[in-house]
Design a protein around this motif. Structure first.
Motif, PDB file in Angstrom:
ATOM      1  N   VAL A   1     -29.529 -42.674  21.513  1.00 48.02           N
ATOM      2  CA  VAL A   1     -28.725 -42.287  22.672  1.00 48.02           C
ATOM      3  C   VAL A   1     -28.951 -43.270  23.820  1.00 48.02           C
ATOM      4  CG1 VAL A   1     -28.402 -40.523  24.451  1.00 48.02           C
ATOM      5  CG2 VAL A   1     -28.639 -39.852  22.053  1.00 48.02           C
ATOM      6  N   LEU A   2     -30.204 -43.620  24.071  1.00 47.00           N
ATOM      7  CA  LEU A   2     -30.528 -44.560  25.141  1.00 47.00           C
ATOM      8  C   LEU A   2     -29.904 -45.922  24.887  1.00 47.00           C
ATOM      9  CD1 LEU A   2     -32.064 -44.965  27.787  1.00 47.00           C
ATOM     10  CD2 LEU A   2     -34.096 -45.536  26.444  1.00 47.00           C
ATOM     11  N   ALA A   3     -29.950 -46.364  23.642  1.00 52.65           N
ATOM     12  CA  ALA A   3     -29.355 -47.658  23.305  1.00 52.65           C
ATOM     13  C   ALA A   3     -27.847 -47.634  23.501  1.00 52.65           C
ATOM     14  CB  ALA A   3     -29.701 -48.028  21.864  1.00 52.65           C
ATOM     15  N   CYS A   4     -27.210 -46.531  23.101  1.00 47.12           N
ATOM     16  CA  CYS A   4     -25.763 -46.431  23.270  1.00 47.12           C
ATOM     17  C   CYS A   4     -25.390 -46.486  24.742  1.00 47.12           C
ATOM     18  CB  CYS A   4     -25.244 -45.145  22.640  1.00 47.12           C
ATOM     19  SG  CYS A   4     -25.222 -45.157  20.830  1.00 47.12           S
ATOM     20  N   ILE A   5     -26.190 -45.839  25.586  1.00 48.87           N
ATOM     21  CA  ILE A   5     -25.922 -45.897  27.023  1.00 48.87           C
ATOM     22  C   ILE A   5     -26.131 -47.317  27.534  1.00 48.87           C
ATOM     23  CG2 ILE A   5     -26.702 -45.097  29.286  1.00 48.87           C
ATOM     24  CD1 ILE A   5     -27.446 -42.436  27.962  1.00 48.87           C
ATOM     25  N   ALA A   6     -27.217 -47.960  27.096  1.00 51.65           N
ATOM     26  CA  ALA A   6     -27.523 -49.304  27.574  1.00 51.65           C
ATOM     27  C   ALA A   6     -26.428 -50.304  27.215  1.00 51.65           C
ATOM     28  CB  ALA A   6     -28.869 -49.762  27.007  1.00 51.65           C
ATOM     29  N   TYR A   7     -25.910 -50.193  26.006  1.00 49.81           N
ATOM     30  CA  TYR A   7     -24.942 -51.177  25.533  1.00 49.81           C
ATOM     31  C   TYR A   7     -23.506 -50.859  25.928  1.00 49.81           C
ATOM     32  CZ  TYR A   7     -28.486 -53.482  22.691  1.00 49.81           C
ATOM     33  OH  TYR A   7     -29.591 -54.173  22.277  1.00 49.81           O
ATOM     34  N   HIS A   8     -23.217 -49.601  26.251  1.00 51.16           N
ATOM     35  CA  HIS A   8     -21.821 -49.213  26.493  1.00 51.16           C
ATOM     36  C   HIS A   8     -21.606 -48.604  27.873  1.00 51.16           C
ATOM     37  CE1 HIS A   8     -20.821 -49.984  22.292  1.00 51.16           C
ATOM     38  NE2 HIS A   8     -21.922 -49.325  21.961  1.00 51.16           N
ATOM     39  N   GLN A   9     -22.582 -48.643  28.747  1.00 49.21           N
ATOM     40  CA  GLN A   9     -22.455 -48.021  30.063  1.00 49.21           C
ATOM     41  C   GLN A   9     -21.343 -48.649  30.903  1.00 49.21           C
ATOM     42  OE1 GLN A   9     -25.935 -48.999  32.671  1.00 49.21           O
ATOM     43  NE2 GLN A   9     -26.610 -50.159  30.902  1.00 49.21           N
ATOM     44  N   PRO A  10     -20.763 -47.813  31.780  1.00 49.47           N
ATOM     45  CA  PRO A  10     -20.952 -46.372  31.954  1.00 49.47           C
ATOM     46  C   PRO A  10     -20.264 -45.593  30.839  1.00 49.47           C
ATOM     47  CG  PRO A  10     -19.243 -47.141  33.430  1.00 49.47           C
ATOM     48  CD  PRO A  10     -19.787 -48.356  32.736  1.00 49.47           C
ATOM     49  N   VAL A  11     -20.924 -44.547  30.355  1.00 45.79           N
ATOM     50  CA  VAL A  11     -20.411 -43.807  29.207  1.00 45.79           C
ATOM     51  C   VAL A  11     -20.650 -42.317  29.419  1.00 45.79           C
ATOM     52  CG1 VAL A  11     -22.599 -44.124  27.985  1.00 45.79           C
ATOM     53  CG2 VAL A  11     -20.524 -43.619  26.683  1.00 45.79           C
TER      54      VAL A  11
ATOM     55  N   ALA B   1     -12.433 -35.755  34.803  1.00 43.37           N
ATOM     56  CA  ALA B   1     -13.336 -36.691  35.496  1.00 43.37           C
ATOM     57  C   ALA B   1     -14.807 -36.417  35.205  1.00 43.37           C
ATOM     58  CB  ALA B   1     -13.081 -36.666  36.999  1.00 43.37           C
ATOM     59  N   PRO B   2     -15.212 -36.443  33.919  1.00 42.58           N
ATOM     60  CA  PRO B   2     -16.632 -36.186  33.619  1.00 42.58           C
ATOM     61  C   PRO B   2     -17.517 -37.303  34.158  1.00 42.58           C
ATOM     62  CG  PRO B   2     -15.503 -37.025  31.683  1.00 42.58           C
ATOM     63  CD  PRO B   2     -14.433 -36.782  32.708  1.00 42.58           C
ATOM     64  N   TYR B   3     -18.766 -36.950  34.393  1.00 39.59           N
ATOM     65  CA  TYR B   3     -19.731 -37.953  34.831  1.00 39.59           C
ATOM     66  C   TYR B   3     -20.051 -38.919  33.695  1.00 39.59           C
ATOM     67  CZ  TYR B   3     -20.831 -35.698  39.277  1.00 39.59           C
ATOM     68  OH  TYR B   3     -20.770 -35.186  40.546  1.00 39.59           O
ATOM     69  N   THR B   4     -20.345 -40.143  34.075  1.00 33.89           N
ATOM     70  CA  THR B   4     -20.832 -41.124  33.108  1.00 33.89           C
ATOM     71  C   THR B   4     -22.333 -41.318  33.325  1.00 33.89           C
ATOM     72  OG1 THR B   4     -20.402 -42.994  34.600  1.00 33.89           O
ATOM     73  CG2 THR B   4     -18.612 -42.336  33.082  1.00 33.89           C
ATOM     74  N   TYR B   5     -22.959 -42.029  32.400  1.00 35.01           N
ATOM     75  CA  TYR B   5     -24.382 -42.318  32.507  1.00 35.01           C
ATOM     76  C   TYR B   5     -24.621 -43.816  32.402  1.00 35.01           C
ATOM     77  CZ  TYR B   5     -24.861 -37.332  32.033  1.00 35.01           C
ATOM     78  OH  TYR B   5     -24.743 -35.984  32.250  1.00 35.01           O
ATOM     79  N   VAL B   6     -25.607 -44.281  33.152  1.00 35.25           N
ATOM     80  CA  VAL B   6     -25.976 -45.690  33.170  1.00 35.25           C
ATOM     81  C   VAL B   6     -27.500 -45.790  33.112  1.00 35.25           C
ATOM     82  CG1 VAL B   6     -23.937 -46.390  34.507  1.00 35.25           C
ATOM     83  CG2 VAL B   6     -26.026 -45.725  35.703  1.00 35.25           C
ATOM     84  N   THR B   7     -27.995 -46.939  32.706  1.00 33.74           N
ATOM     85  CA  THR B   7     -29.442 -47.146  32.711  1.00 33.74           C
ATOM     86  C   THR B   7     -29.903 -47.515  34.121  1.00 33.74           C
ATOM     87  OG1 THR B   7     -29.095 -49.443  32.014  1.00 33.74           O
ATOM     88  CG2 THR B   7     -29.591 -47.826  30.297  1.00 33.74           C
ATOM     89  N   THR B   8     -31.208 -47.441  34.337  1.00 38.72           N
ATOM     90  CA  THR B   8     -31.799 -47.670  35.649  1.00 38.72           C
ATOM     91  C   THR B   8     -32.752 -48.864  35.632  1.00 38.72           C
ATOM     92  OG1 THR B   8     -33.693 -46.256  35.174  1.00 38.72           O
ATOM     93  CG2 THR B   8     -31.708 -45.186  36.079  1.00 38.72           C
ATOM     94  N   LYS B   9     -33.252 -49.204  36.820  1.00 35.75           N
ATOM     95  CA  LYS B   9     -34.280 -50.240  36.895  1.00 35.75           C
ATOM     96  C   LYS B   9     -35.566 -49.764  36.219  1.00 35.75           C
ATOM     97  CE  LYS B   9     -32.640 -52.696  40.971  1.00 35.75           C
ATOM     98  NZ  LYS B   9     -32.967 -53.159  42.345  1.00 35.75           N
ATOM     99  N   GLY B  10     -35.776 -48.443  36.213  1.00 33.78           N
ATOM    100  CA  GLY B  10     -36.930 -47.910  35.501  1.00 33.78           C
ATOM    101  C   GLY B  10     -36.850 -48.199  34.015  1.00 33.78           C
ATOM    102  N   PHE B  11     -35.649 -48.144  33.467  1.00 32.36           N
ATOM    103  CA  PHE B  11     -35.438 -48.496  32.068  1.00 32.36           C
ATOM    104  C   PHE B  11     -35.790 -49.961  31.828  1.00 32.36           C
ATOM    105  CE2 PHE B  11     -32.317 -50.701  29.347  1.00 32.36           C
ATOM    106  CZ  PHE B  11     -32.623 -50.163  28.110  1.00 32.36           C
ATOM    107  N   LEU B  12     -35.288 -50.838  32.704  1.00 27.43           N
ATOM    108  CA  LEU B  12     -35.573 -52.269  32.557  1.00 27.43           C
ATOM    109  C   LEU B  12     -37.072 -52.534  32.649  1.00 27.43           C
ATOM    110  CD1 LEU B  12     -32.733 -53.777  34.795  1.00 27.43           C
ATOM    111  CD2 LEU B  12     -32.805 -53.726  32.295  1.00 27.43           C
ATOM    112  N   ALA B  13     -37.712 -51.918  33.638  1.00 25.78           N
ATOM    113  CA  ALA B  13     -39.142 -52.164  33.835  1.00 25.78           C
ATOM    114  C   ALA B  13     -39.970 -51.666  32.659  1.00 25.78           C
ATOM    115  CB  ALA B  13     -39.611 -51.488  35.134  1.00 25.78           C
ATOM    116  N   HIS B  14     -39.641 -50.477  32.141  1.00 29.81           N
ATOM    117  CA  HIS B  14     -40.424 -49.899  31.043  1.00 29.81           C
ATOM    118  C   HIS B  14     -40.342 -50.757  29.794  1.00 29.81           C
ATOM    119  CE1 HIS B  14     -42.338 -46.800  28.595  1.00 29.81           C
ATOM    120  NE2 HIS B  14     -41.414 -47.037  27.689  1.00 29.81           N
ATOM    121  N   PHE B  15     -39.152 -51.272  29.498  1.00 26.04           N
ATOM    122  CA  PHE B  15     -38.975 -52.047  28.276  1.00 26.04           C
ATOM    123  C   PHE B  15     -39.132 -53.547  28.495  1.00 26.04           C
ATOM    124  CE2 PHE B  15     -36.868 -48.020  27.356  1.00 26.04           C
ATOM    125  CZ  PHE B  15     -37.377 -47.734  26.114  1.00 26.04           C
ATOM    126  N   GLY B  16     -39.491 -53.937  29.708  1.00 34.44           N
ATOM    127  CA  GLY B  16     -39.795 -55.339  29.974  1.00 34.44           C
ATOM    128  C   GLY B  16     -38.597 -56.244  30.081  1.00 34.44           C
TER     129      GLY B  16
END
Length: 229
Positions: A114-124, A162-177
């Protein structure tokens, strides 16, 4: 004529009175001190506050990294900024010194998917995530990833309702380097390596609890509304 005193509390960033070599050393020292004192990655605009307008942040970073060669820690680019991090080879020594280290965040393969799908296809949207994976993604999974600080609510989708979408955060970037999303590895390569397997999920081989009852798409707004209230 008497020299005009600089206003108290105002940092002299230009250092025009210093010779070029000493000015550069001071800029490098300031940047390193700011990064050292910061609890997380420090972005360019923060570092620019302590150096002169003619100072190249990239060259300063290069000098700091060169000075850290052979040291137990390094200056890394992460989440759009820079951070001092101990080198992985010293992880066991750090653990031995402190007796324990924080437990690593554990993500199931479905949560990673799920996280990967959000990362690669955001906003989703959550509905779009379910279409990609082949099974409906529960609000609990989305809520867990949000609680970890890996994802956040994005703009509303132009879809009906008009559903909400999801995007990754800077916390995601920092955690995975990662420095930016451009550093994400190729998704097909991850699937080829067996790190992500949509087929296993569809076959029901991963008991991950990401299923919900049908028709709960409106729960996305409830989750967002609860967190924003």
């Amino acid at each position: 004529m008497a020299r005009r005193r600089r206003a108290e509390g105002v940092l002299d960033t230009e250092l025009a009175e210093l010779p070029p070599e000493l000015r550069w050393r001071e800029w490098v020292a300031r940047v390193e001190a700011v990064i050292f004192a910061a609890p997380g990655p420090v972005e360019r605009d923060i570092l620019a506050r302590v150096v002169g307008r003619a100072c190249s942040i990239e060259l300063v970073i290069d000098d700091i990294r060169e000075a850290l060669r052979g040291r137990a820690y390094d200056l890394v680019s992460v989440a759009g900024g820079w951070q001092l991090r101990s080198r992985p080879r010293y992880a066991e020594a750090i653990q031995a010194a402190f007796g324990s280290t924080p437990a690593p965040i554990q993500l199931s393969q479905a949560e990673m998917l799920v996280l990967a799908c959000i990362a690669y296809h955001q906003p989703v949207t959550r509905g779009e995530l379910g279409g990609m994976i082949g099974k409906q993604v529960s609000r609990d999974t989305v809520g867990y990833l949000r609680a970890l600080g890996f994802i956040a609510a994005g703009p509303r989708s132009p879809q009906p309702g008009a559903p909400y979408t999801y995007v990754t955060t800077k916390g995601f970037l920092a955690h995975f380097g990662f420095d930016t999303l451009r550093d994400l590895p190729d998704m097909e390569a991850l699937e080829d390596a067996g790190l992500l397997s949509k087929e296993m999920l569809l076959a029901g081989d991963i008991p991950l609890g990401i299923m919900d009852e049908e028709g709960d798409e409106d729960l996305d707004e409830e989750v967002v509304a609860d967190e924003e209230s």
